[in-house]
Scaffold this motif. Structure first.
Motif, short mmCIF file in Angstrom:
data_model
loop_
_atom_site.label_atom_id
_atom_site.label_comp_id
_atom_site.label_asym_id
_atom_site.label_seq_id
_atom_site.Cartn_x
_atom_site.Cartn_y
_atom_site.Cartn_z
N VAL A 87 0.82 -1.21 0.00
CA VAL A 87 0.00 0.00 0.00
C VAL A 87 0.85 1.25 0.00
O VAL A 87 0.53 2.25 -0.66
CB VAL A 87 -0.95 -0.01 1.22
N LYS A 102 1.67 2.55 -6.22
CA LYS A 102 0.42 3.25 -6.51
C LYS A 102 -0.38 2.42 -7.52
O LYS A 102 0.16 2.00 -8.54
CB LYS A 102 0.70 4.63 -7.09
N ARG A 125 -6.19 1.55 -4.20
CA ARG A 125 -5.27 1.39 -3.07
C ARG A 125 -5.92 1.80 -1.76
O ARG A 125 -5.79 1.11 -0.74
CB ARG A 125 -4.00 2.20 -3.31
#
Length: 286
Positions: free
Chosen positions: A92, A96, A100
């Motif tokens: 996370v 990206k 997310r």
């Protein structure tokens, strides 16, 4: 400005003291009742003080059985949480991708839901797939919220760690394992240790989820609840409660001291990366 912070008005001090007493006085009463000579009820003040209940608790096999189960479950659940929580935090915080934030919310959701909801959901799932109750069903139940604790600690530290450190180690010829060992782990190590300690403490004293996933097995908190309805030897329960307080308090205290300087540790690494360009170069033989 600093002098104003050092002096507080008397009403504020009284309110703070009252809040601390409200929070911790019941815990102090547990310690007092562990030494009382009255074995059937709670009298104040205690009619007398004795150490006999410590010997009684020590010689009861059901206490040791419940304690052993609690420790076993907490250790396994913490180990699972460390692996899954760290991997989720790395994914996370370091990459990206679409969705997310939604994934981050889903990871945190189990600890935000009431424990009874989690317990009912897990029990329904176990019944649907004909999974018998065992140590592993308790572990799975505890791991659902232990992962969140590790994830929160790890993701915060990942986000404070400069990405240039990882890039520099790769440019210097380090492979993925060397980068993890010499760059990533030193920066997130204390956060993982603190998260693991908090996860162990939460798992050790969990009651609601264990009630739905334990079947006929009794962890130490479940044993304590069952003992409270019995009329004799209630101080034994208070002796065991003292053990629970100490077992859960010490990891939380250690986690606090490990993470209170986290900003300085991560900041130092970031400043080093910005100033020198390629930190930790001496650690990687080229």
């Amino acid at each position: 400005m600093r002098s104003d912070l050092k002096t507080s008005p008397l009403p504020l001090k009284i309110a703070a003291a009252g809040g601390l007493l409200f929070l911790h006085l019941p815990i102090l009463l547990i310690f007092v009742y562990a030494f009382t000579t009255e074995e059937k009820s709670y009298q104040w003040p205690p009619p007398g003080l004795t150490l006999q209940w410590f010997a009684v608790a020590w010689n009861r096999p059901d206490v040791w059985s419940a304690l052993g189960l609690s420790v076993q479950v907490a250790v396994i659940a913490t180990a699972i949480a460390l692996v899954l929580g760290t991997l989720c935090a790395a994914a996370v915080s370091q990459t990206k991708f679409f969705g997310r934030e939604a994934i981050s919310l889903l990871v945190i959701l189990p600890i935000a839901l009431p424990g009874i909801i989690t317990g009912i959901a897990l029990r329904s799932a176990f019944s649907l797939f004909d999974i018998p109750f065992s140590v592993w069903t308790i572990v799975l139940g505890h791991a659902t919220f232990c992962v969140v604790v590790v994830y929160n600690n790890a993701v915060a530290r990942f986000r404070r760690t400069s990405g240039s450190l990882i890039e520099a180690s790769m440019d210097l010829g380090a492979d993925g394992f060397q980068t993890f060992r010499h760059v990533i782990l030193p920066n997130i190590g204390t956060a993982l240790l603190a998260g693991g300690m908090l996860a162990f403490a939460l798992s050790f004293d969990e009651v609601i989820v264990t009630t739905f996933t334990g079947g006929q097995q009794s962890t130490l908190p479940i044993w304590m609840l069952e003992e409270l309805i019995r009329p004799r030897q209630r101080p034994v329960t208070n002796v065991v409660a003292m053990v629970v307080v100490l077992v859960t308090f010490l990891p939380i205290l250690a986690a606090y001291y490990l993470t209170r300087d986290g900003d300085q540790i991560a900041g130092a690494g970031k400043q080093q990366g910005e100033h020198h360009g390629y930190p930790n170069a001496d650690r990687f033989p080229l």
